[in-house]
Design a protein around this motif. Structure first.
Motif, short mmCIF file in Angstrom:
data_model
loop_
_atom_site.label_atom_id
_atom_site.label_comp_id
_atom_site.label_asym_id
_atom_site.label_seq_id
_atom_site.Cartn_x
_atom_site.Cartn_y
_atom_site.Cartn_z
N UNK A 56 7.45 3.22 17.93
CA UNK A 56 6.35 2.27 18.14
C UNK A 56 5.04 2.85 17.62
N UNK A 57 4.78 4.10 17.94
CA UNK A 57 3.54 4.75 17.49
C UNK A 57 3.45 4.73 15.98
N UNK A 58 4.52 5.14 15.29
CA UNK A 58 4.47 5.25 13.84
C UNK A 58 4.53 3.89 13.15
N UNK A 59 5.30 2.95 13.68
CA UNK A 59 5.30 1.61 13.09
C UNK A 59 3.89 1.03 13.10
N UNK A 60 3.17 1.21 14.21
CA UNK A 60 1.80 0.71 14.30
C UNK A 60 0.88 1.45 13.33
#
Length: 291
Positions: A56-60
């Motif tokens: 989630x952190x990296x997708x964002x």
């Protein structure tokens, strides 16, 4: 109210399960762990939630570079049985369905793992000749794209030259994947470096939605990447990893295991070391405590 058993299981991978909701999919990260393309019989507690938080952190963070398949991580709109909801919370993403491209897009910024073994054998990785005299753990002059096949469950991925990607996808799309993977790695390496982590190498997967290339599956997790604490790395050395290398290193001591199922049970000490490394990477990269 529905249970997981009521949903269509689209596919079960080594770690993730995909269920059909309607036009969307529910992607669930289990606590299973694999190495050498074999699923271990011992789970790592909370691993699925750790991987999902990192993804989630990296997708964002990487959305300005390329779109991804994530719709939401909020399950409140799903009429799920409470027992299933408790299991799914924190380890699930509602995603758009994509046609996954049959190539693993590996980018290496440092010489380690199978890349080091290939370099020792022929001075090259994926057909790319590297400078002579490099040592294990050295930073490469520039990141390199070293794709691999995307083998079916139970089979082994194999590194291929860029020409093999062209054969599978065509020159234009192959070139786009290479440029995207390198750009994503450069951005992630810089951001992780500001957080005290070196991304030595990582693997991206891409798919097609509405004729556009999007980032799918997981993104820069301890399963798909090699994470090193920046303050422990010196050129020519391998720091303690905060990733699946902890498991691989232990398995390599099991000389009686032929890297085929069934895999050996993991002792509690190794389970705890793996979980601790995954949690540390997650906390340092996201800047948030894992609870």
């Amino acid at each position: 109210m529905v249970t997981l058993d009521d949903l269509e299981l689209v596919t079960r991978g080594k770690v993730r399960d995909l269920y059909r909701l309607d036009s969307r999919l529910l992607m669930v990260a289990s606590d299973r762990i694999s190495a050498f393309d074999v699923v271990m019989p011992t789970a790592i507690p909370d691993k699925g939630r750790i991987l999902t938080r990192l993804s989630r952190f990296w997708f964002d963070h990487l959305r300005p570079v390329v779109a991804n398949h994530v719709i939401s991580t909020n399950l409140s709109g799903l009429d799920l049985a409470e027992s299933d909801r408790a299991w799914l919370e924190g380890r699930s993403m509602i995603v758009r369905e994509a046609r996954v491209l049959p190539v693993e897009c590996v980018v290496r910024g440092y010489l380690a793992g199978s890349g080091w073994k290939d370099y020792q054998a022929n001075g090259a990785i994926a057909g790319l000749q590297l400078p002579k005299g490099l040592r294990q753990g050295d930073r490469l002059p520039e990141p390199v794209f070293t794709p691999s096949t995307k083998a079916p469950l139970g089979m082994h991925d194999e590194t291929i030259a860029f020409a093999g990607v062209v054969d599978r996808l065509g020159r234009e799309r192959a070139g786009r994947l290479r440029s995207l993977a390198l750009e994503l790695y450069e951005e992630a390496h810089a951001e992780a470096g500001r957080r005290g982590i070196i991304v030595a190498d990582t693997k991206f997967e891409f798919g097609i939605i509405d004729d556009d290339i999007v980032l799918v599956d997981e993104c820069l997790t301890s399963d798909s990447s090699r994470f090193w604490p920046a303050d422990t790395w010196q050129p020519g050395t391998l720091p303690v990893s905060l990733d699946k290398q902890i498991l691989r290193a232990w398995l390599e001591t099991r000389t009686s295991w032929a890297r085929t199922p069934p895999a050996p049970d993991l002792p509690q000490e190794i389970v705890e070391r793996i979980r601790h490394g995954y949690v540390e990477a997650c906390e340092r990269l996201t800047g948030q405590p894992f609870t």
